[in-house]
Design an enzyme around this catalytic site. Structure first.
Site, PDB file in Angstrom:
ATOM      1  N   GLU A  60       0.812  -1.228   0.000  1.00 53.77           N
ATOM      2  CA  GLU A  60       0.000   0.000   0.000  1.00 53.77           C
ATOM      3  C   GLU A  60       0.840   1.271   0.000  1.00 53.77           C
ATOM      4  O   GLU A  60       0.430   2.287  -0.568  1.00 53.77           O
ATOM      5  CB  GLU A  60      -0.972   0.017   1.181  1.00 53.77           C
ATOM      6  CG  GLU A  60      -2.249  -0.783   0.949  1.00 53.77           C
ATOM      7  CD  GLU A  60      -2.083  -2.265   1.228  1.00 53.77           C
ATOM      8  OE1 GLU A  60      -1.053  -2.643   1.820  1.00 53.77           O
ATOM      9  OE2 GLU A  60      -2.975  -3.046   0.854  1.00 53.77           O
ATOM     10  N   HIS A 129     -11.877  -4.543   8.393  1.00 56.38           N
ATOM     11  CA  HIS A 129     -12.287  -4.436   6.985  1.00 56.38           C
ATOM     12  C   HIS A 129     -13.659  -3.768   6.857  1.00 56.38           C
ATOM     13  O   HIS A 129     -14.359  -3.974   5.878  1.00 56.38           O
ATOM     14  CB  HIS A 129     -12.341  -5.813   6.315  1.00 56.38           C
ATOM     15  CG  HIS A 129     -10.999  -6.428   6.061  1.00 56.38           C
ATOM     16  ND1 HIS A 129     -10.204  -6.912   7.061  1.00 56.38           N
ATOM     17  CD2 HIS A 129     -10.307  -6.612   4.901  1.00 56.38           C
ATOM     18  CE1 HIS A 129      -9.079  -7.398   6.543  1.00 56.38           C
ATOM     19  NE2 HIS A 129      -9.109  -7.216   5.238  1.00 56.38           N
TER      20      HIS A 129
END
Lengths: 324, 330
Positions: A60, A129
């Site tokens: 990321e 999440h």
């Protein structure tokens, strides 16, 4: 007008901009060959080729950093961070680098880039999440923050974000991907920083964002039957913030409610409450009320998750109890 | 004059660049002691050959990405001394008008795409610029400089893998000055060479170069830049050097073992280079004239920066956004 799902509108928005401007490139994990883990980018690889639509490793920092480097050297990248929770992994890039670069160098560097991400609850994925992290991003000077609630806004605001000369964080809501709506045919470009009044009422004003917008609308319908007439404002963008619409619509009813999926402390509604308290205090007929996710990490099980994030019932009950 | 692969004008450019960095960094240190430079500062005294060797080998439109220890790289690309000193002193004439400070020197007009003060952050950014150059077919190369400590942070590994997989025209240059801030790098790293010994993990060649020898650095720079420009992908280069000042202004460097500084000072890059030039037949008088010219330029920049007003307060609200402003609401 064509009917598209929210997820199809994402691909439509990206495709519209990639067709228009060859500087627009797209990168992320599983976005090309697989078409995205939420199937939001299906068909882009086939249409625009592997140079402009690229699968990345699970990195990321590299994804966001590469978008930054590409943006400052003449491209207009769109980076996907699969889940907004992963902003935690790339936060240095987002908050320390991208947000501050232009300011620190007195405007020498331009960063026209978009970071798209799947935000929010409803998938039973648990606390890492499912978060709503729009308030994290809103707190950092130098980032624009957009969170659409319907397919037309997805396409139009995504196009506006790509064309914007500044970094835009684009929050798509996981719980809305399957929802459908009319999307204008042909080129569709919206304006950042504009809220929309979706329903005009006379007793209370409910301000919501993303997945909380359809809930606020449903709550308004139920409240109508009980004799409470509600205005519903879809904020659409946190930065820039359409305070004009917010203040006008609050003054009309004298009652303001925010419906926020982010956890309680320093949620976006706190800023709105503060602005309204400072600038429209004497137009209020009662306290500003924030309806938020409590200040807890999100639990996973159906019943737990459903009862943590604001529900239609909670909105109705809160307004009924306090609007009198 | 002995002739080899490096021509006379290039050697003079390498010498001049090193002298410029040395004299300006010394001046920056003096200005600190006079409290005319505030905040912190990370000098490159002793490490001049790395910045000079690479910058002289670069094309004007190549990109430089550096760290908070970036005065040297910014100067080496040709950014004006007045702008650099002015920025360190927080003056209006600074490269960024006083908004960035010592750790964030940027001069896009000279290809200096920023100095990044979070360790490791600029490696992915440099890779992104290389990706952009690759896509645009511009032939530009992205050069990314960092310290030995950076090799132990995640962004280093993400960027290396990314660049290798995409075969990007980027060169990662580790300036191994032996210390991660105050801690010897060897005591906190699993391998002897924090950068070079990791190269194999990314399918790259293991490259260690004498970072105190400007010619050696320059040769390695040319080789890697040519490779990147020709589509051969990234390189990772570890340049062995030593910073002869502390980590930052506040650091007296008491952690050095006795004799270490003296040993490295014997290998001072500028003394070495000067001796080589004389050996090669350059005139002492020519070098001395260059030393004086650079000293005059540093003095002039110092006076210019001192005379420059402080930044106007209006800039506080400027340049958050591309429209020049900072408005977050209507």
């Amino acid at each position: 007008m064509a009917e598209l799902t929210y997820r199809e509108a994402v691909a439509a928005g990206i495709a519209q901009e990639m067709e228009r401007d060859e500087r627009v490139v797209f990168l992320g994990e599983d976005v090309a060959a697989a078409g995205g883990v939420f199937k939001t980018t299906v068909g882009l690889l086939e249409k625009f080729g592997p140079c402009r639509v690229r699968d990345t490793p699970i990195s990321e920092q590299a994804i966001v950093g590469a978008a930054m480097g590409a943006a400052m050297t003449g491209l207009r990248p769109i980076a996907e961070i699969m889940f907004s929770d992963f902003f935690g992994v790339s936060w240095d890039m987002i908050a320390n680098e991208i947000a501050k670069a232009r300011y620190m160098c007195a405007g020498q560097l331009a960063l026209p880039l978009v970071i798209r991400t799947a935000n929010g609850s409803g998938s039973r994925f648990g606390a890492q999440h499912s978060q709503s992290v729009e308030n994290w991003v809103m707190a950092v000077p130098g980032l624009k923050v957009v969170a659409p609630s319907n397919p037309a806004d997805v396409k139009g605001l995504l196009a506006a974000a790509v064309r914007d000369p500044d970094p835009v964080i684009f929050f798509e809501h996981k719980g809305l991907y399957a929802t459908k709506g009319e999307v204008p045919d042909g080129e569709h470009v919206d304006r950042l920083g504009t809220a929309k009044v979706l329903r005009q009422g006379s007793d209370v004003t409910i301000v919501a964002l993303a997945a909380m917008v359809p809930r606020a609308l449903q709550a308004a319908q139920r409240l109508e039957k009980e004799g409470i007439s509600a205005t519903v404002v879809d904020l659409r963008s946190l930065v820039p913030l359409d305070t004009k619409t917010l203040l006008v619509e609050t003054k009309k009813t004298g009652r303001l409610y925010t419906v926020e999926e982010n956890p309680r402390l320093c949620g976006w509604g706190a800023e709105i409450a503060s602005i309204v308290a400072e600038e429209a205090f004497y137009d209020l007929d009662g306290p500003i009320v924030r309806i938020t996710t409590p200040h807890v990490p999100l639990p996973a099980a159906d019943e737990l998750e459903d009862n943590t994030v604001p529900t239609v019932e909670r909105i109705v009950e809160t307004v009924r109890r306090t609007a009198g | 004059m002995a002739s080899d692969d490096i021509d006379r004008s290039t050697r003079l450019a390498l010498y001049r660049s090193q002298i410029e960095i040395r004299l300006l960094e010394k001046r920056a240190y003096e200005l600190f002691l006079q409290n005319l430079i505030k905040g912190t500062s990370h000098l490159s005294l002793g490490q001049e050959a790395v910045a000079a060797g690479f910058a002289v080998a670069m094309r004007p439109d190549d990109y430089t990405y550096c760290t908070y220890r970036g005065h040297s790289h910014t100067l080496a690309r040709g950014a004006p001394m007045l702008g650099v000193l002015g920025e360190l002193m927080g003056r209006r004439c600074g490269l960024m008008g006083g908004k960035g400070g010592s750790m964030h020197l940027t001069s896009v007009a000279h290809g200096v795409m920023g100095s990044y003060a979070i360790v490791g952050a600029h490696l992915p950014v440099a890779a992104g610029a290389a990706w952009s150059a690759q896509l645009r077919g511009s032939g530009q190369v992205s050069l990314c400089f960092f310290g030995d400590g950076t090799c132990n942070i995640g962004a280093f590994h993400e960027a290396l893998n990314f660049a290798a997989v995409w075969k990007l025209p980027v060169i990662f240059v580790c300036e191994n000055n032996q210390y991660m801030e105050y801690t010897p790098i060897r005591s906190v790293t699993a391998v002897e060479h924090p950068a070079a010994d990791r190269a194999a993990a990314y399918g790259l060649e293991r490259i260690v170069v004498d970072g105190n020898d400007a010619d050696a650095v320059y040769r390695k720079a040319r080789e890697s830049i040519d490779k990147a420009r020709g589509g051969g992908g990234p390189s990772l280069i570890e340049a062995m050097t030593y910073r002869t000042s502390g980590h930052s202004r506040a650091d007296p460097a008491k952690y050095r073992p006795p004799g270490e500084l003296e040993e490295w000072t014997k290998r001072d890059p500028i003394a070495l280079y000067r001796a080589r030039l004389l050996e090669l037949g350059f005139e002492e008088s020519e070098l001395r004239a260059m030393d004086s010219a650079v000293q005059r330029a540093v003095d002039e920049a110092t006076e210019g920066a001192k005379a420059s007003p402080t930044p106007p307060l209006e800039v506080i609200d400027k340049d958050v956004w591309a429209d020049g402003g900072s408005s977050w609401r209507n």
